[in-house]
Design an enzyme around this catalytic site. Structure first.
Site, PDB file in Angstrom:
ATOM      1  CB  SER A 139     -15.721 -34.901  -5.583  1.00 20.61           C
ATOM      2  OG  SER A 139     -15.490 -33.561  -4.862  1.00 20.61           O
ATOM      3  CE1 TYR A 152     -10.617 -34.867  -7.096  1.00 19.72           C
ATOM      4  CE2 TYR A 152     -12.082 -33.313  -6.530  1.00 19.72           C
ATOM      5  CZ  TYR A 152     -11.534 -34.459  -6.344  1.00 19.72           C
ATOM      6  OH  TYR A 152     -11.949 -35.475  -5.332  1.00 19.72           O
TER       7      TYR A 152
END
Length: 256
Positions: A139, A152
């Site tokens: 990401s 995350y």
């Protein structure tokens, strides 16, 4: 990318979002695909729609025995494994001082441990059978922190470094390992944010292209990285974010 024709691939998290878009691209390129996901009904639907070209494998990527079974089923069904796309991921958000250990473990186990276990067993097969190519989905948050996303962001940063380490170790076995780092992508997982007008506007202020990406715009770069066009690309991190990385992350704290 006609040079993918006749190959065999695994896609984890392949029943929705970016994973699903990768599966569709692979099928269009005449690749047989083992789709790993927890959505049993969607897997059955995909198998029925692409008989002989898709097998659905109900898989919890945080369980090593599930990954071993996935690889074996792929080989048994299609005769080998050439490519793997490790996409499965999700997040339980929370401020660092408030986040439960359970939510931290859920996020890090799924986003990082799940990629490690998948990569481990995909590469183990490839090492013994002439090589292959693997793409891990990290990401933009591997580089850019976000409010309430410590677990995350940390996990995705781990995926990027895991990818680099894998490229270092596996190059001698003719296995290339790369990662894509998506920015904001319009998927069911992001809709809880982007459906709120004020939050969506905050994102758009930071994305020079002024829109979210769509899953197919992530699938194209992913397929490029396994193709022969990327034969000398190894250990790379490809940011696919509409130029977001050159701006910054929105301050979501005011919305929480």
């Amino acid at each position: 990318m006609g040079n993918l024709s006749g190959k065999i691939a695994i896609v984890t998290g392949g029943a929705s979002g970016i994973g699903y878009a990768i599966v569709q691209r692979l099928l269009n390129a005449n690749v047989k695909v083992a789709v790993a996901d927890l959505n049993r009904e969607k897997l059955k639907e995909m198998e029925a729609a692409h008989k002989g070209k898709v097998i659905g494998c109900v898989t919890n990527v945080t369980k090593e025995e599930d990954i071993e079974t996935l690889v074996q089923k792929t080989v048994d069904a299609f005769g080998g494994l050439d490519y793997a796309f490790n996409v499965a991921g999700a997040s339980k958000a929370g401020a660092i001082v408030d986040q439960s250990e359970e939510d931290w473990d859920f996020t890090v186990d799924l986003c990082l441990k799940g990629v490690f276990l998948s990569l481990k067993h995909e590469a183990k097969y490839m090492k013994e059978h002439g090589g292959g190519a693997i793409v891990n989905v990290a990401s933009l948050n591997a580089h850019v922190p976000m409010f309430y996303g410590a677990a995350y962001s940390s996990a995705k940063a781990g995926v990027e470094m895991l990818t680099k380490n894998a490229a270092l170790e596996l190059a001698q076995h003719n296995i290339r390992v790369n990662t894509i780092l998506p920015g904001l992508v319009a998927t069911p997982l992001t809709s809880g944010l982007t459906n709120v007008e004020a939050i969506n506007d905050a994102y758009m202020e930071r994305i020079p292209m002024r829109r979210a990406g769509n899953p197919d715009e992530m699938a194209g770069p992913a397929l490029f990285l396994v193709s022969e066009d990327a034969s000398y690309v190894n250990g790379a991190s490809l940011i696919v974010d509409g130029a977001w990385a050159v701006s910054g992350y929105p301050d979501l704290s005011k919305f929480m």
